[in-house]
Design an enzyme around this catalytic site. Sequence first.
Site, mmCIF file in Angstrom:
data_model
loop_
_atom_site.group_PDB
_atom_site.id
_atom_site.type_symbol
_atom_site.label_atom_id
_atom_site.label_comp_id
_atom_site.label_asym_id
_atom_site.label_seq_id
_atom_site.Cartn_x
_atom_site.Cartn_y
_atom_site.Cartn_z
ATOM 1 C CD1 TRP A 1 -10.105 29.534 4.248
ATOM 2 C CD2 TRP A 1 -10.524 27.612 5.320
ATOM 3 N NE1 TRP A 1 -11.469 29.429 4.433
ATOM 4 C CE2 TRP A 1 -11.747 28.273 5.081
ATOM 5 C CE3 TRP A 1 -10.544 26.391 5.982
ATOM 6 C CZ2 TRP A 1 -12.982 27.735 5.491
ATOM 7 C CZ3 TRP A 1 -11.766 25.859 6.384
ATOM 8 C CH2 TRP A 1 -12.969 26.534 6.139
ATOM 9 C CG ASP B 1 -6.552 25.718 0.195
ATOM 10 O OD1 ASP B 1 -7.350 25.605 -0.761
ATOM 11 O OD2 ASP B 1 -6.939 25.827 1.388
ATOM 12 C CE LYS C 1 -15.360 28.079 0.239
ATOM 13 N NZ LYS C 1 -14.162 27.448 0.718
#
Length: 355
Positions: free
Chosen positions: A100, A167, A191
């Site tokens: 990511w 993030d 999530k």
Amino acid sequence: MIHNFNAGPSILPREVFEEASVAVLNYNDTGLSILEMGHRTPEFTAIMEEARSLVKELMQLDEHHKVLFLHGGASTQFMQVPMNLLNPKDTVAFADTGVWSSKAIKEARLFGKVEIACSSKEKGYTFIPNDFAVPNDARYFHITTNNTIYGTQWKSIPQTSNVMVADMSSDILSRQLDFNSFGLIYAGAQKNMGPAGVNLVVVDERILGKLKHQIPTIMDYRYHIQEESMLNTPPVFAVYVCLLTLRWLKKMGGVAAIEKRNQEKADLLYAEIDNNELFTTSVQKHDRSLMNVCFAAKNPEHEKMFLDFTVANGVYGIKGHRLSGAFRASLYNAMPLSSVQLLVELMQTFSQSVA
Ligand SMILES: *Cc1c(COP(=O)(O)O)cnc(C)c1O
């Protein structure tokens, strides 16, 4: 009963599913489905306001930090963050701690000059680097607080003089941090806080408005702040389900209480991985994620056997990511301790059965 260890979209509290399904048929006895209500109605405006204020309360945000619910997954933020914060000649620093982060780096390169302040790539992203060099003039320093795929997590936030951007897609609202010390935090909801289709963005408005050029209106955080996340039609259902999850979290005692529970669940599973002869993990102890527990069978022949055994016992979603392999058990906020206990028992039973 299914025990859902999926990495995302992932488990949400049962009561959230129940309330959300009632609202699909008849929201709050209005006779209307939440799906067919106008977003500028008093009903939806109240949903948006409560969701925002619960985020502020749970994260203990000061008045400079604005809460936005925006379309698109976290991947949209990989682009929207640098678009809002970088002039073309600006430098931005990144910690490269996994897939990511790398994707965020790729997008940032379209808007400025990227410096990699540190990386754990050479060792397969199995740890969090503890020395990093962030150029003083970097507009911001970006980290991925929890690496969903490799199962590592920053236990403390780096202290630099730069604006911090994070993030937090896979550990948002899972532990206490000084959220006001960040310039910007973003998280795809699916999530740990709701369904797919909405992002939470927390931004210190003092870092905005420093560009020498214009950016498209819909991308500009300042307009979203001004319009209170209603610049255009928000993802109404996703925001509503986030609200239900936020209410649940508050009822559970908030972030401090959930962190304690998360620690307990992770400790239990890591202890079994460390003690069980059959299993192992390559993630460095200090950096182990409380959210995504990556592990493997020492003997590759046991991998499929164990997976089949867990599936037969109602354990869903522990097959690892295609990049890191083996197993990954995601222990997000809504995962009960009892499901982790079951997984641990299955590991024990399995190791006795093949011994
Ligand atoms: C899942 C994930 C993303 C990507 O989210 P999308 O909503 O699919 O764009 C980004 N960062 C992290 C840390 C993630 O776990």
